[in-house]
Design a protein around this motif. Structure first.
Motif, mmCIF file in Angstrom:
data_model
loop_
_atom_site.group_PDB
_atom_site.id
_atom_site.type_symbol
_atom_site.label_atom_id
_atom_site.label_comp_id
_atom_site.label_asym_id
_atom_site.label_seq_id
_atom_site.Cartn_x
_atom_site.Cartn_y
_atom_site.Cartn_z
ATOM 1 N N GLN A 326 0.865 -1.180 0.000
ATOM 2 C CA GLN A 326 0.000 0.000 0.000
ATOM 3 C C GLN A 326 0.899 1.226 0.000
ATOM 4 O O GLN A 326 1.882 1.289 0.744
ATOM 5 N N LEU A 327 0.582 2.197 -0.834
ATOM 6 C CA LEU A 327 1.369 3.425 -0.929
ATOM 7 C C LEU A 327 0.482 4.600 -0.553
ATOM 8 O O LEU A 327 -0.560 4.831 -1.176
ATOM 9 N N ASN A 328 0.871 5.329 0.494
ATOM 10 C CA ASN A 328 0.121 6.495 0.949
ATOM 11 C C ASN A 328 0.815 7.766 0.470
ATOM 12 O O ASN A 328 1.983 8.018 0.803
ATOM 13 N N VAL A 329 0.095 8.540 -0.325
ATOM 14 C CA VAL A 329 0.620 9.818 -0.810
ATOM 15 C C VAL A 329 -0.384 10.891 -0.395
ATOM 16 O O VAL A 329 -1.365 11.154 -1.097
ATOM 17 N N GLY A 330 -0.146 11.474 0.775
ATOM 18 C CA GLY A 330 -1.097 12.447 1.303
ATOM 19 C C GLY A 330 -2.435 11.800 1.587
ATOM 20 O O GLY A 330 -2.533 10.798 2.308
ATOM 21 N N PHE A 331 -3.469 12.328 0.979
ATOM 22 C CA PHE A 331 -4.825 11.843 1.176
ATOM 23 C C PHE A 331 -5.118 10.600 0.340
ATOM 24 O O PHE A 331 -6.099 9.895 0.576
ATOM 25 N N PHE A 332 -4.232 10.304 -0.635
ATOM 26 C CA PHE A 332 -4.511 9.237 -1.586
ATOM 27 C C PHE A 332 -3.790 7.941 -1.221
ATOM 28 O O PHE A 332 -2.750 7.950 -0.553
ATOM 29 N N ARG A 333 -4.362 6.836 -1.696
ATOM 30 C CA ARG A 333 -3.817 5.504 -1.462
ATOM 31 C C ARG A 333 -3.711 4.765 -2.794
ATOM 32 O O ARG A 333 -4.581 4.891 -3.660
ATOM 33 N N PHE A 334 -2.649 3.983 -2.930
ATOM 34 C CA PHE A 334 -2.476 3.122 -4.104
ATOM 35 C C PHE A 334 -2.243 1.701 -3.604
ATOM 36 O O PHE A 334 -1.453 1.489 -2.670
ATOM 37 N N TYR A 335 -2.914 0.739 -4.225
ATOM 38 C CA TYR A 335 -2.875 -0.632 -3.744
ATOM 39 C C TYR A 335 -2.522 -1.581 -4.885
ATOM 40 O O TYR A 335 -2.953 -1.391 -6.023
ATOM 41 N N THR A 336 -1.776 -2.610 -4.551
ATOM 42 C CA THR A 336 -1.560 -3.688 -5.500
ATOM 43 C C THR A 336 -1.173 -4.953 -4.741
ATOM 44 O O THR A 336 -0.571 -4.887 -3.655
ATOM 45 N N SER A 337 -1.530 -6.100 -5.292
ATOM 46 C CA SER A 337 -1.193 -7.370 -4.652
ATOM 47 C C SER A 337 -1.232 -8.497 -5.677
ATOM 48 O O SER A 337 -1.862 -8.387 -6.732
ATOM 49 N N TYR A 338 -0.558 -9.575 -5.318
ATOM 50 C CA TYR A 338 -0.536 -10.796 -6.129
ATOM 51 C C TYR A 338 -0.990 -11.947 -5.242
ATOM 52 O O TYR A 338 -0.590 -12.033 -4.061
ATOM 53 N N THR A 339 -1.827 -12.828 -5.780
ATOM 54 C CA THR A 339 -2.381 -13.937 -5.009
ATOM 55 C C THR A 339 -2.014 -15.262 -5.637
ATOM 56 O O THR A 339 -2.116 -15.442 -6.855
ATOM 57 N N GLN A 340 -1.589 -16.196 -4.785
ATOM 58 C CA GLN A 340 -1.384 -17.579 -5.195
ATOM 59 C C GLN A 340 -2.454 -18.408 -4.505
ATOM 60 O O GLN A 340 -2.456 -18.570 -3.284
ATOM 61 N N ALA A 341 -3.409 -18.914 -5.270
ATOM 62 C CA ALA A 341 -4.497 -19.722 -4.742
ATOM 63 C C ALA A 341 -4.819 -20.795 -5.767
ATOM 64 O O ALA A 341 -3.938 -21.204 -6.526
ATOM 65 N N GLN A 342 -6.070 -21.252 -5.801
ATOM 66 C CA GLN A 342 -6.438 -22.239 -6.817
ATOM 67 C C GLN A 342 -6.182 -21.683 -8.217
ATOM 68 O O GLN A 342 -5.815 -22.414 -9.126
ATOM 69 N N TYR A 343 -6.421 -20.387 -8.387
ATOM 70 C CA TYR A 343 -5.964 -19.655 -9.561
ATOM 71 C C TYR A 343 -5.055 -18.525 -9.089
ATOM 72 O O TYR A 343 -5.276 -17.945 -8.022
ATOM 73 N N LYS A 344 -4.060 -18.179 -9.883
ATOM 74 C CA LYS A 344 -3.269 -16.988 -9.614
ATOM 75 C C LYS A 344 -4.106 -15.764 -9.964
ATOM 76 O O LYS A 344 -4.931 -15.806 -10.870
ATOM 77 N N SER A 345 -3.878 -14.663 -9.246
ATOM 78 C CA SER A 345 -4.627 -13.447 -9.548
ATOM 79 C C SER A 345 -3.820 -12.223 -9.135
ATOM 80 O O SER A 345 -2.881 -12.315 -8.339
ATOM 81 N N VAL A 346 -4.195 -11.084 -9.698
ATOM 82 C CA VAL A 346 -3.604 -9.805 -9.319
ATOM 83 C C VAL A 346 -4.738 -8.840 -8.993
ATOM 84 O O VAL A 346 -5.861 -8.978 -9.493
ATOM 85 N N ASN A 347 -4.421 -7.877 -8.132
ATOM 86 C CA ASN A 347 -5.386 -6.860 -7.736
ATOM 87 C C ASN A 347 -4.684 -5.511 -7.681
ATOM 88 O O ASN A 347 -3.545 -5.430 -7.218
ATOM 89 N N ALA A 348 -5.352 -4.456 -8.159
ATOM 90 C CA ALA A 348 -4.759 -3.128 -8.119
ATOM 91 C C ALA A 348 -5.879 -2.096 -8.099
ATOM 92 O O ALA A 348 -6.981 -2.339 -8.590
ATOM 93 N N GLY A 349 -5.569 -0.924 -7.517
ATOM 94 C CA GLY A 349 -6.555 0.145 -7.495
ATOM 95 C C GLY A 349 -6.069 1.332 -6.708
ATOM 96 O O GLY A 349 -4.917 1.384 -6.266
ATOM 97 N N ILE A 350 -6.951 2.318 -6.532
ATOM 98 C CA ILE A 350 -6.603 3.518 -5.783
ATOM 99 C C ILE A 350 -7.749 3.862 -4.840
ATOM 100 O O ILE A 350 -8.854 3.334 -4.930
ATOM 101 N N GLY A 351 -7.447 4.761 -3.893
ATOM 102 C CA GLY A 351 -8.465 5.198 -2.956
ATOM 103 C C GLY A 351 -8.013 6.461 -2.257
ATOM 104 O O GLY A 351 -6.993 7.081 -2.612
ATOM 105 N N PHE A 352 -8.756 6.848 -1.237
ATOM 106 C CA PHE A 352 -8.397 8.006 -0.422
ATOM 107 C C PHE A 352 -8.886 7.763 0.997
ATOM 108 O O PHE A 352 -9.786 6.945 1.232
ATOM 109 N N GLY A 353 -8.291 8.459 1.947
ATOM 110 C CA GLY A 353 -8.695 8.255 3.339
ATOM 111 C C GLY A 353 -7.812 8.993 4.320
ATOM 112 O O GLY A 353 -6.940 9.789 3.954
ATOM 113 N N MET A 354 -8.045 8.677 5.566
ATOM 114 C CA MET A 354 -7.285 9.304 6.652
ATOM 115 C C MET A 354 -7.117 8.318 7.806
ATOM 116 O O MET A 354 -7.800 7.324 7.880
#
Length: 354
Positions: A326-354
């Protein structure tokens, strides 16, 4: 943020839009008896069911650290599950079909699944109780080898080092041909480091440790068009001739539990999580469907079956591991991850918060 939400929804539904091109093939699967149609549809669509399960259980958390009371974040992410090679084909003679459905060519028995190659599968013949061939259809081609899905969620900090998460996808109708999708889910995360070491000692330990659970329920509705074979007539006056409300109705319930470890390094927080996930699927072909049950290929009769396909099973169950940041840049957030499960998968996105 609203524009990004709309964009990710559109991108994540590409698989469903592509599925519209397989409309005739999916309809063909229900031209056999209810029991055989159920087995064929399940074998063909199981990669879609598994991929949706992996996606539903992804993207819940990207850090073990919990929020201060009433602090929050809003995130929009998308997951993509990659269908394994083993699930891209199946043998139509190995799924327990009755003697009423047989390959036209005994040497051509391998069919693509939803995630397989975009070539039609083997030709199957349908026989009546007397062994007379009355109809035939090709197994459908594959549609897409990755299963995308969006996640939109809000997380709020509670007392006692606990976060609560609401995940929601309002009903989105892609088109009259493709259908609609919606989802709702709930999650909890608790920082157990302070429970183990106490508040003072917990601050001295160089990482965060948390346990988390997440549950989500996804609905899919996809129209179908199954009409009588050319020239086929109802077997008798008791057979329905109304085939206007045919559709697939799918409900997927997913659960995920995991242990998360992370370390905040200024604005960068890498994490590792290990856990267990499961998904159960309930899929029904709703409506009346004509199935050719008598006559010949030139003159045939059909029997009308109501809700002929009903699939209910646990499609996903096993250990999963996630790694990302997770990358916090001020009010904004950036997310990414990789999953090893029954299928491999990737996840990515952005958000904001405090």
């Amino acid at each position: 943020m609203r524009k990004l939400y709309s964009l990710l929804i559109a991108v994540a539904l590409i698989g469903l839009v592509s599925a519209a091109n397989a409309q005739d093939g999916l309809s063909g699967l229900i031209k056999s008896s209810p029991a055989d149609a159920t087995k064929l549809l399940n074998a063909y669509a199981i990669p879609l069911f598994k991929g949706l399960g992996v996606d539903q259980n992804s993207g819940w958390n990207n850090t073990a650290e919990t929020k201060k009371t009433l602090h929050f974040d809003v995130r929009v992410t998308a997951s993509v599950a990659f269908i394994s090679s083993a699930d891209k084909t199946f043998d139509v003679t190995k799924i327990g079909l009755s003697n009423h459905v047989r390959p036209a060519d005994a040497s051509q028995t391998i069919a693509p699944t939803f995630g397989g190659q975009k070539n039609d599968g083997p030709l199957l013949n349908i026989y009546d109780d007397n062994g007379q061939k009355v109809s035939r259809f090709n197994m459908p081609a594959g549609v897409i080898s990755v299963i995308p899905a969006p996640q939109v969620q809000v997380t709020v900090g509670l007392p006692q080092n606990t976060d609560v998460t609401l995940r929601v996808l309002p009903k989105v109708t892609v088109s009259n041909d493709v259908g609609s999708v919606s989802m709702i889910g709930f999650g909890l995360k608790h920082d157990i480091m302070q429970d183990i070491a106490g508040k003072t000692a917990g601050k001295l330990i160089p990482f965060d440790l948390a346990v988390a659970i997440g549950y989500s329920h996804l609905n899919l509705r996809k129209p179908l068009t199954v009409t009588p074979d050319a020239g086929a007539q109802p077997k008798d006056s008791q057979q329905s001739t109304d085939f206007s409300n045919q559709h697939l109705e799918g409900n997927f319930n997913s659960f995920m539990g995991q242990v998360i470890i992370s370390k905040k390094l200024l604005v960068f927080t890498p994490f590792l999580a290990v856990g267990y996930n499961t998904t159960s699927a309930s899929v029904t072909a709703v409506g009346n469907y004509p199935v050719t049950t008598g006559g010949t290929l030139l003159t045939s009769t059909y029997t009308s079956f109501s809700n002929p396909v009903s699939i209910s099973e646990n499609v996903l169950s096993g250990v999963r591991a996630d790694i990302g940041f997770q990358l916090n840049v001020g009010f904004f957030r950036f997310y990414t991850s990789y999953t090893q499960a029954q299928y491999k998968s990737v996840n990515a996105g952005i958000g904001f918060g405090m």
